[in-house]
Scaffold this active site. Structure first.
Site, short mmCIF file in Angstrom:
data_model
loop_
_atom_site.label_atom_id
_atom_site.label_comp_id
_atom_site.label_asym_id
_atom_site.label_seq_id
_atom_site.Cartn_x
_atom_site.Cartn_y
_atom_site.Cartn_z
N ASP A 1 -37.50 -1.11 26.94
CA ASP A 1 -38.57 -0.33 27.67
C ASP A 1 -39.66 0.23 26.88
O ASP A 1 -40.50 -0.42 26.48
CB ASP A 1 -37.50 0.70 28.11
N ASP B 1 -26.49 0.67 33.97
CA ASP B 1 -25.98 1.88 34.73
C ASP B 1 -26.93 3.01 35.12
O ASP B 1 -28.18 2.95 34.47
CB ASP B 1 -24.76 2.57 33.77
N GLY C 1 -25.10 -1.71 28.16
CA GLY C 1 -25.68 -2.43 28.97
C GLY C 1 -25.77 -3.85 29.22
O GLY C 1 -25.93 -4.43 30.23
N ARG D 1 -22.66 -0.30 37.24
CA ARG D 1 -22.77 -1.36 36.36
C ARG D 1 -22.10 -2.64 36.64
O ARG D 1 -22.31 -3.68 36.48
CB ARG D 1 -21.87 -1.11 34.99
N PHE E 1 -36.84 2.29 37.82
CA PHE E 1 -35.45 2.46 37.11
C PHE E 1 -34.28 1.41 37.70
O PHE E 1 -34.08 1.59 39.08
CB PHE E 1 -34.96 3.76 37.24
P1 5GP Z 1 -36.17 1.84 24.73
O1 5GP Z 1 -35.54 2.39 23.73
O2 5GP Z 1 -36.58 0.56 24.87
O3 5GP Z 1 -37.01 2.86 25.53
O4 5GP Z 1 -34.91 1.85 25.45
C1 5GP Z 1 -34.06 0.68 26.17
C2 5GP Z 1 -32.92 0.91 26.69
O5 5GP Z 1 -33.07 2.22 27.70
C3 5GP Z 1 -32.52 0.07 27.22
O6 5GP Z 1 -31.68 -0.82 26.67
C4 5GP Z 1 -31.39 0.91 28.40
O7 5GP Z 1 -30.24 1.12 28.00
C5 5GP Z 1 -32.22 2.05 28.87
N1 5GP Z 1 -33.32 1.72 29.80
C6 5GP Z 1 -34.48 1.44 29.81
N2 5GP Z 1 -34.96 1.29 31.01
C7 5GP Z 1 -33.72 1.48 31.94
C8 5GP Z 1 -33.50 1.40 33.54
O8 5GP Z 1 -34.36 1.07 34.08
N3 5GP Z 1 -32.40 1.68 33.88
C9 5GP Z 1 -31.35 1.89 33.10
N4 5GP Z 1 -30.08 2.29 33.67
N5 5GP Z 1 -31.44 2.00 31.71
C10 5GP Z 1 -32.71 1.86 31.24
MG MG Z 2 -27.47 3.52 29.85
#
Ligand code: 5GP
Ligand code: MG
Ligand code: MG
Length: 180
Positions: A105, A161, A46, A167, A154
């Site tokens: 996130d 992606d 990402g 992307r 999201f």
């Molecule tokens: P965390 O471990 O903080 O929950 O997840 C972080 C990862 O989840 C980010 O680096 C990303 O890859 C994915 N992620 C979190 N929110 C989104 C979103 O709104 N869209 C997408 N495509 N990926 C997300």
């Molecule tokens: Mg992803």
């Protein structure tokens, strides 16, 4: 899920992203001023667009490396289990390190990666995240620098992606499903 029809509504324009990156890079350059080398670690996949734009605005000797950790699968569901799919090529012991992430996130991914990299004893480790969803946090972690705080939507584009699509959008947008 990816087969449901959807459109993407622009949330952050390419111009706004570029302006923010200039400011972030100035702060990062200032913070690491005097370093012999800054190892910039992009979290795949990402962050690949973000890191490309960010390093070109950082006025320091830079080395670029990548690390891939699994977080989301092909859907929008968060997973608590973080696995390292691809490790760094280089050593970071005694180095100045900047971890570059697309979105913070729940915070599980970054917490795991931070602990892993800190166990290798870098001289200094800071984090730069393009996006932050503070309302979603389950583990208390903060990036040193954040591009934009966003609500719990999201998002896709600018490297990020939806089931490996979108992307290549130059802006960040939110996914809106057309079937309710
Ligand atoms: P965390 O471990 O903080 O929950 O997840 C972080 C990862 O989840 C980010 O680096 C990303 O890859 C994915 N992620 C979190 N929110 C989104 C979103 O709104 N869209 C997408 N495509 N990926 C997300
Ligand atoms: Mg992803
Ligand atoms: Mg990520």
């Amino acid at each position: 899920m990816p087969d449901r029809p959807y459109v993407i509504d622009q949330m952050i324009s390419a111009k706004a992203i570029a302006a923010r990156i200039e400011a972030l890079a100035r702060e990062i350059t200032e913070a690491f001023r005097g370093t012999d080398k800054l190892v910039v670690v992009g979290l795949l996949r990402g962050s690949f667009v973000f890191i490309a734009d960010l390093v070109r605005e950082i006025d320091l000797p830079v080395e670029v490396d990548f690390l891939e950790a699994s977080s989301y699968g092909d859907g929008t569901q968060s997973s608590r289990e973080v696995r390292i799919l691809k490790d760094l090529r280089g050593q970071i012991q005694g180095r100045d390190v900047l971890v570059v992430e697309d979105i913070v996130d729940t915070g599980f991914t970054l917490t795991h990666v931070k602990h892993l990299l800190e166990s290798r004893e870098p001289r200094r480790l800071e984090i730069c995240a393009l996006l932050d969803k503070p309302s979603r946090r389950e583990v208390p972690i903060r990036a040193t620098w954040t591009g934009f705080e966003i609500p719990d939507e999201f998002v896709v584009g600018y490297g990020i992606d939806f089931a490996q699509r979108n992307r290549n959008l130059p802006y960040i947008g939110k996914v809106r499903f057309l079937d309710g």
